[in-house]
Design an enzyme around this catalytic site. Structure first.
Site, PDB file in Angstrom:
ATOM      1  CB  ALA A 194       4.631  -4.590   6.707  1.00 46.24           C
TER       2      ALA A 194
ATOM      3  CD  GLU B  15       2.066   2.498   7.616  1.00 41.95           C
ATOM      4  OE1 GLU B  15       1.863   3.581   8.211  1.00 41.95           O
ATOM      5  OE2 GLU B  15       1.350   1.494   7.767  1.00 41.95           O
TER       6      GLU B  15
END
Ligand code: CAA
Length: 258
Positions: free
Chosen positions: A65, A132
């Protein structure tokens, strides 16, 4: 819709979707996500397309992302806008076979996007990861679930907790990737395989995909029943008659998706 972050091309029933933000390692910003969802939904509904191939470039399939887009967002906005969560169903629930051709980095949402596809092929340059945790968050597009299904709890837990990368050979050995190709050959090899799948009877291909996916979402007995029913259902198609006639008559079958 004119695309700015992806490129698309269709040849012989195979749609190739190329993520095209090389300057940001194909990071998944909202424009790219919207375009990808639009293209996949369009190809899924297009009778001229039987298989979709998703790829990036030699440096990255996708580095996750877009961190610059998420940086200033707090909980209230993330929750209210449901950020990053919209539109992925187009890929994850596509009815036609989808293939990820991964070279370079497939990190975070990039690894998760590859795992939304039905088959992952990778180059020997591939690096998969769910980093992440280094950003104070966790995999949000199915990574904690799909990676666990694919490689098992211990490896998935290790990758999500440590953020370490998995290289191509380990990805193949662990079941994350179906096969590894030299980087220079990846796309040609994947398009060849996609072409072979596109020659198969399209209704049988849809049914195979539903049956295999059922193995994740149901008990064994329900999955086996579903498989039997799909087998019988295909006896109602013209392609089943053509496939069996062609075998008996010793000629190549011409499937029409009917
Ligand atoms: N978001 C935004 N920009 C990114 C990006 C990302 N995920 N990944 C790379 N970029 C940008 C870099 O900021 C850099 O931009 P500038 O040239 O303007 O500085 C450009 O792409 C090239 O990146 P690098 O110079 O870092 O290239 P590299 O080859 O040295 O390293 C990399 C590549 C290892 C992928 C490194 O860029 C990196 O670690 N990226 C972040 C990976 C990551 O943490 N992904 C998870 C994101 S969160 C997520 O995905 C949540 C979820 O589950 C949905």
């Amino acid at each position: 819709m004119a695309y700015t972050c992806i490129k698309t091309d269709v040849n012989d029933h195979v749609a190739l979707i190329t993520l095209d933000r090389p300057e940001a390692r194909n990071a998944l910003n909202s424009t790219l996500i919207g375009e990808l969802a639009d293209a996949v939904a369009r190809f899924d509904a297009d009778d001229a397309v039987r298989v979709m191939v998703l790829t990036g470039d030699d440096k990255a399939f996708a580095a996750g992302a877009d961190i610059t887009e998420m940086r200033e967002i707090g909980f209230v906005e993330a929750f209210k806008r449901n950020i990053l969560m919209e539109r992925w169903d187009a890929v994850a629930r596509a009815r036609k076979p989808t293939i990820a051709a991964v070279a370079g980095y497939a990190l975070g949402g990039g690894c998760e996007l590859a795992m939304m596809c039905d088959i992952i092929y990778c180059a020997d340059s591939a690096k998969f990861g769910q980093p992440e945790i280094n950003l104070g968050v966790l995999p949000a597009l199915g990574g904690s679930q799909r990676l666990t299904h694919l490689v098992g709890k211990s490896k998935a837990m290790e990758m999500c907790l440590s953020g370490r990368f998995m290289l191509a050979e380990e990805a193949e050995r662990s079941g994350l990737a179906a096969r590894v190709f030299p980087a220079a050959d990846l796309l040609d090899e994947v398009l060849k395989i996609a072409g072979k799948i596109a020659e198969k009877p399209p209704l049988a291909a849809l049914a195979v995909k539903e049956c295999v996916n059922r193995a994740y979402d149901s008990t064994l007995s329900e999955g086996l029943l579903f498989e039997k029913r799909m087998f019988h259902a295909l006896f109602g198609t013209e392609d089943k008659r053509e496939g069996m006639d062609a075998f008996v008559e010793n000629r190549s079958a011409q499937f029409r998706g009917k």
